[in-house]
Design an enzyme around this catalytic site. Structure first.
Site, short mmCIF file in Angstrom:
data_model
loop_
_atom_site.label_atom_id
_atom_site.label_comp_id
_atom_site.label_asym_id
_atom_site.label_seq_id
_atom_site.Cartn_x
_atom_site.Cartn_y
_atom_site.Cartn_z
CG ASP A 109 33.07 4.22 23.60
OD1 ASP A 109 32.06 4.63 23.02
OD2 ASP A 109 33.75 4.90 24.39
CG ASP A 215 30.93 8.44 20.31
OD1 ASP A 215 31.50 8.93 21.29
OD2 ASP A 215 31.03 8.90 19.15
CG HIS A 355 37.03 10.25 26.56
ND1 HIS A 355 35.77 9.88 27.01
CD2 HIS A 355 36.91 10.38 25.22
CE1 HIS A 355 34.95 9.79 25.99
NE2 HIS A 355 35.61 10.08 24.88
CG ASP A 356 34.82 13.54 25.12
OD1 ASP A 356 35.88 13.29 24.51
OD2 ASP A 356 33.74 12.97 24.91
#
Ligand code: GLC
Ligand code: CA
Length: 597
Positions: A109, A215, A355-356
C-alpha cells in the site's frame, strides 16, 4: 451455440494483472502469530497455503510501515521500515519469498498523499518557518473574522470531521490535513517531495515487491489558492471540498512523472484509489493505457449506492449515514462501468468490500440466518463473472457480516467513526441544550456503514477469539464465529460460502469470457433479478441472480440470444447444477443464482 446479436467491440490485451484474483489483507486483523492480539507478518506467512488453496494470485497488504496507528497505519512515520508490532524487514523478505515460491505476487500500500505527523519529514517541516522541509507540507497563515478571531485559511472540512486545518502554535501557521490532524498532507507541488516519494517506491520495488495500491491518489494535487468550498450545508462550519482536491489540476502530470521515473522501469502492477469521483471520463484518464499512469483504479460508485445524506454527496469515503438502495440502481451502475471501459478500452477493478466498507452480505445481501449463505454466494457470483481485476477482501470468502447492533460504542475503534460521533454529539448538545442528546439513529448508521465492520479479526476456527490470537485481540471478534462462521468449519462443509468462492474463482479461471468478454445487461428494470450475458468470440455465459427472498420467474427475452444447450456451471442451489437452460424462461427461488456456460 446460438449466434450472438452482440457486436464484439472490445478485445483487450491479456495481462497477468487482469485475470488475477487479488486478496486484500488487513494485517492487524488477519492472524496473530505471537499472542499479543495484533495480526502480523509471520501470521500471514503461516496462512499462505490457505490463500493459495482458495485460488488467490496476488496479495495486497494494507500498510505495515512504522506508524502511530492514528488511522490504522494510513499515517506512516517511516516508509522504509516495518512497524515492530507487525514484524521486521526480514519478516517481510521471508513473506515475499513464501509468496513467490507459491507463484503468487505481493502488493504494498503506497500512502503518499500524507504522512504521519511523526514522520521525520513533518517534524522537520514543523520545526520552523525556514526549515528546508517547510514547503514539503501545506502551510498557510490564519484568517481572522470581523471580531479578530483566528480562523483556518479556508472552510474545507476534513474527510474525518472538523476543519481540514490544524493550528501550529510554535510557528503560527496552519497545516492542511484532508484526514485526521495526525495525517498532514504532503505538498506534491514541490519536486523534492516527488523525488522522495519515488525513492521510497524504488526501495520496495528493488526489494522485490510486485506493485502498489495507491491510497487516495486522486487527491495529491490541490487547486491553487485553496479557495473556500461552496457552502452546501449551512448548518456546518466546514464544507466538503473534494471539488478542490479530488482529481486536481496537476494529478495526471504527477502520475505520468511517477510512471516515467519509476513504474515503467519495473514489471509491476498498480491500482489507485479514487474516491469522490463518479464520472467515467475522470476515472478513465488515470487508466487509459496510452496515458501511461496507472493500470486500474478503484472507483466508488457502487460503494456509494447506500450512502445517506444529500443526493449528490460524493464525500463518501467514510460516510456513515445509510439509505435504502435499489437493485435497478445497482444494475445501472455495474452495467455503466462494464460498458464504458469496454467501449473506451481501459481496465477496471471489481470489488464490493475492503477495509473501509461494511460487509457486503450485510449491505447488498441479506445477513439473516436463513439467507446469509445464499446471498453471500449470489454476491460471489456477481463479482466473479464480470470484467475487471477481481479483489476479494479478507473474510468475504467466508461470508463475514457486520457485528450486531447490540455492541456498544466502545467496540467501534475507527477514528472516522469516533470523530463523527463526537462532532454530531456536540452539534446535538448545542441544538437541544441537552447534555446527553439521543444518538440512537447515529449508532444505527454505524451498525450499517462503519468501517469497523471490516476490521474485526478474521474468524479462523471455533477456539476462543476465533483462533485469531491466543491473547486478547486488539478489536473484538464477531460473535458468530462459534456458530460455524469460521474458516475451519467452512472448509469442512462442501456447501459453505468458502467452498463456493473457491469454485467460483476456479470457474472464472477456466472461462476467459468472464474476464475479457462483452457484457450485456438483461432485464434492466426488473426489481428482483440481476441478469446479464457475457460473450467472447462465440463463447457465451449467462448469469441470473435473484436478489430477493421471493420466488421469481423471468423471461430473458429474445434479445438474450441465449443458447438452449448452456448448462448451469455454478449455483447456490445444488439441485439445478448441470441443468440446461432450454428456453428463455427461468424460475428462481429466494436468493437463487445461476451461472450458465
Ligand atoms: C484511504 C484508506 C483509508 C484511509 C484514508 C486515509 O481511503 O483506504 O483507510 O483512512 O485513505 O489514508
Ligand atoms: Ca502479533
Amino acid at each position: 451455440m446460438a449466434s450472438s446479436a452482440v457486436v464484439t467491440t472490445f478485445n483487450p490485451t491479456r495481462a497477468w494483472w487482469k485475470s488475477a484474483c487479488i486478496y486484500q489483507i488487513y494485517p492487524i486483523s488477519f492472524f496473530d502469530s505471537n499472542g499479543d492480539g495484533i495480526g502480523d507478518l509471520p501470521g500471514i506467512l503461516a496462512k499462505l497455503d490457505y490463500l493459495k488453496d482458495l485460488g488467490v494470485d496476488v496479495l495486497w497488504l494494507c500498510p505495515i510501515y512504522k506508524s502511530p496507528l492514528a488511522d490504522m497505519g494510513y499515517d506512516i512515520a517511516d516508509y522504509e521500515s516495518i512497524d515492530p508490532r507487525f514484524g521486521t524487514l526480514e519478516d517481510w523478505d521471508r513473506l515475499l519469498e513464501g509468496v513467490h515460491k507459491r507463484g503468487m505476487k505481493l502488493l504494498m500500500d503506497l500512502v503518499v498523499n500524507h504522512t504521519s505527523d511523526q514522520h521525520a519529514w513533518f517534524k522537520e517541516s514543523r520545526s520552523s518557518k525556514t526549515s528546508p522541509k517547510r514547503d514539503w507540507y501545506i502551510w498557510r497563515s490564519p484568517r481572522y473574522d470581523a471580531d479578530g478571531n483566528r480562523m483556518p485559511p479556508n472552510n474545507w472540512e476534513s474527510i474525518f470531521s472538523g476543519s481540514a486545518w490544524e493550528w501550529d502554535e510554535e510557528t503560527g501557521e496552519y497545516y492542511l490535513h484532508l484526514f485526521v490532524k495526525e495525517q498532514p498532507d504532503l505538498n506534491w507541488e514541490n519536486p523534492d517531495v516527488r523525488a522522495a516519494v519515488f525513492k521510497t517506491m524504488r526501495f520496495w520495488l528493488d526489494r522485490g515487491c510486485d506493485g502498489f495500491r495507491m491510497d487516495v491518489i486522486n487527491m495529491i494535487s490541490k487547486v491553487p489558492g485553496l479557495p473556500d468550498a461552496p457552502v452546501l450545508d449551512s448548518t456546518k462550519e466546514f464544507q466538503g471540498a473534494s471539488l478542490y482536491y479530488a482529481n486536481g489540476p496537476r494529478v495526471h502530470e504527477f502520475l505520468k512523472e511517477m510512471n516515467e521515473k519509476v513504474l515503467s522501469r519495473y514489471d509491476v502492477m498498480t491500482v489507485g484509489e479514487t474516491p469522490c469521483t463518479h464520472l467515467p471520463e475522470d476515472i478513465a484518464a488515470y487508466v487509459f493505457p496510452q496515458n501511461k499512469e496507472l493500470n486500474m483504479v478503484f472507483q466508488f460508485e457502487l460503494m456509494d449506492l447506500d450512502l445517506g445524506g444529500a443526493e449528490d454527496n460524493l464525500e463518501s469515503l467514510t460516510a456513515l449515514m445509510h439509505r435504502q438502495w435499489k437493485l435497478t440502481d445497482m444494475k445501472k451502475c455495474v452495467s455503466k462501468w462494464q460498458t464504458y471501459m469496454r467501449e473506451h478500452g481501459y481496465w477496471n477493478t471489481l470489488y464490493i468490500e475492503n477495509h473501509d466498507q461494511a460487509r457486503s452480505v450485510s449491505r447488498f445481501g441479506n445477513d439473516t440466518p436463513r439467507w446469509r449463505a445464499l446471498s453471500a454466494k449470489v454476491l460471489a457470483m456477481l463479482q466473479t463473472t464480470q470484467t475487471g481485476t477481481l479483489y476479494v477482501y479478507q473474510g468475504e470468502e467466508i461470508g463475514m457480516k457486520n457485528f450486531p447492533r447490540s455492541w456498544s460504542l466502545e467496540e467501534y475503534k475507527d477514528v472516522a467513526t469516533i470523530n463523527y460521533y463526537k462532532q454530531e454529539r456536540t452539534r446535538r448538545q448545542k441544538e437541544t441544550g441537552k447534555e446527553n442528546p439521543n444518538m440512537e439513529d447515529i449508532i444505527d448508521g454505524f451498525q450499517r456503514k462503519a468501517r469497523d465492520h471490516a476490521r474485526t479479526p478474521l474468524q479462523w476456527n471455533a477456539a476462543p477469539h476465533a483462533g485469531f490470537s491466543t491473547g486478547t485481540p486488539w478489536m473484538r471478534v464477531n460473535d458468530d464465529y462459534a456458530e460455524g462462521w469460521n474458516v475451519e468449519a467452512e472448509m469442512k462443509d462442501p456447501g459453505s460460502v468458502w467452498h463456493f468462492w473457491k469454485r467460483a474463482l476456479k470457474l472464472r479461471r477456466q472461462h476467459e469470457v468472464f474476464v475479457y468478454g462483452d457484457f450485456v445487461l438483461l432485464l434492466p428494470d426488473h426489481e428482483q433479478v440481476f441478469a446479464f450475458e457475457r460473450t467472447l468470440r462465440g463463447e457465451k455465459a449467462l448469469v441470473v441472480l435473484n436478489f430477493s427472498e421471493r420466488d421469481v420467474s423471468v423471461d430473458l427475452g429474445a434479445s438474450a440470444g441465449v443458447a438452449p444447450k448452456m448448462r448451469v456451471a455454478l449455483s447456490n442451489y445444488d439441485d439445478v447444477l448441470s441443468q440446461s437452460l432450454g428456453g428463455t424462461a427461468v424460475t428462481l427461488r429466494g436468493y437463487e443464482g445461476r451461472v450458465y456456460v
